[in-house]
Motif scaffolding. Structure first.
Motif, PDB file in Angstrom:
ATOM      1  N   GLU A 186      -2.241  -6.930 -10.341  1.00 57.26           N
ATOM      2  CA  GLU A 186      -3.165  -5.901 -10.131  1.00 57.26           C
ATOM      3  C   GLU A 186      -3.670  -5.503 -11.731  1.00 57.26           C
ATOM      4  O   GLU A 186      -4.678  -5.011 -11.731  1.00 57.26           O
ATOM      5  N   LEU A 219       2.290  -6.385  -8.424  1.00 60.58           N
ATOM      6  CA  LEU A 219       1.896  -5.148  -9.271  1.00 60.58           C
ATOM      7  C   LEU A 219       1.277  -5.361 -10.362  1.00 60.58           C
ATOM      8  O   LEU A 219       0.274  -5.082 -11.054  1.00 60.58           O
ATOM      9  N   GLU A 243       0.865  -1.197  -0.120  1.00 59.67           N
ATOM     10  CA  GLU A 243       0.067   0.014  -0.136  1.00 59.67           C
ATOM     11  C   GLU A 243       0.936   1.285  -0.104  1.00 59.67           C
ATOM     12  O   GLU A 243       0.688   2.296  -0.814  1.00 59.67           O
ATOM     13  N   THR A 248       2.052   6.593  -6.740  1.00 57.28           N
ATOM     14  CA  THR A 248       1.207   7.773  -7.195  1.00 57.28           C
ATOM     15  C   THR A 248       1.847   9.222  -7.017  1.00 57.28           C
ATOM     16  O   THR A 248       1.786  10.086  -7.884  1.00 57.28           O
ATOM     17  N   ARG A 269       2.082   1.636  -3.417  1.00 56.99           N
ATOM     18  CA  ARG A 269       1.090   2.433  -4.160  1.00 56.99           C
ATOM     19  C   ARG A 269       0.970   4.013  -4.040  1.00 56.99           C
ATOM     20  O   ARG A 269       1.021   4.485  -4.949  1.00 56.99           O
TER      21      ARG A 269
END
Length: 129
Positions: free
Chosen positions: A127, A124, A4, A11, A7
């Motif tokens: 995903e 990843l 998390e 971002t 991620r």
């Protein structure tokens, strides 16, 4: 670092690239890089002098200098009818790019030190499928 957090960092880096996108586009051009090198070697050149250093045509030099000036990479100093170009030494112009590069280094060091990269890539990639 958990996935998390990765991620979130990813971002954040994407946002940094988007913020720096216009500057990266300007300095990504090889001709503009050559012009910047010439101006760093000899600040205060006129278009004709830049042309001599870069072997570009006069219209091409003027075109690239305008793009660089609009992006804030170079500054123009006018003396009468003569224009002299200098690299912009204002740190504010370069700060977003510096911050992005620093952030990339920080994140990659953390990821490399705390994760099995192959496992991270697998998760990843899963995903996106």
């Amino acid at each position: 670092m958990d996935l998390e957090t990765i991620r979130e960092e990813r971002t954040s880096l994407i946002a940094g690239f988007r913020k720096c996108g216009p500057l990266l586009n300007v300095i990504g051009d090889e001709n503009r890089q050559n012009i910047m090198v010439a101006l760093l070697e000899t600040p205060g050149m006129r278009v004709e002098e830049v042309r001599e250093h870069t072997n570009l045509s006069r219209p091409a030099v003027s075109h690239h200098l305008k793009i660089m000036k609009d992006a804030g990479l170079v500054v123009l100093c006018r003396k009468g009818r003569m224009n002299f170009y200098f690299p912009n030494c204002d740190p504010a112009v370069w700060m977003d790019l510096k911050n992005l590069a620093d952030r990339i280094c920080e994140v990659t060091e953390i990821i490399n030190g705390n994760l099995d990269l192959n496992e991270c890539r697998k998760v990843l990639l899963d995903e996106y499928q």
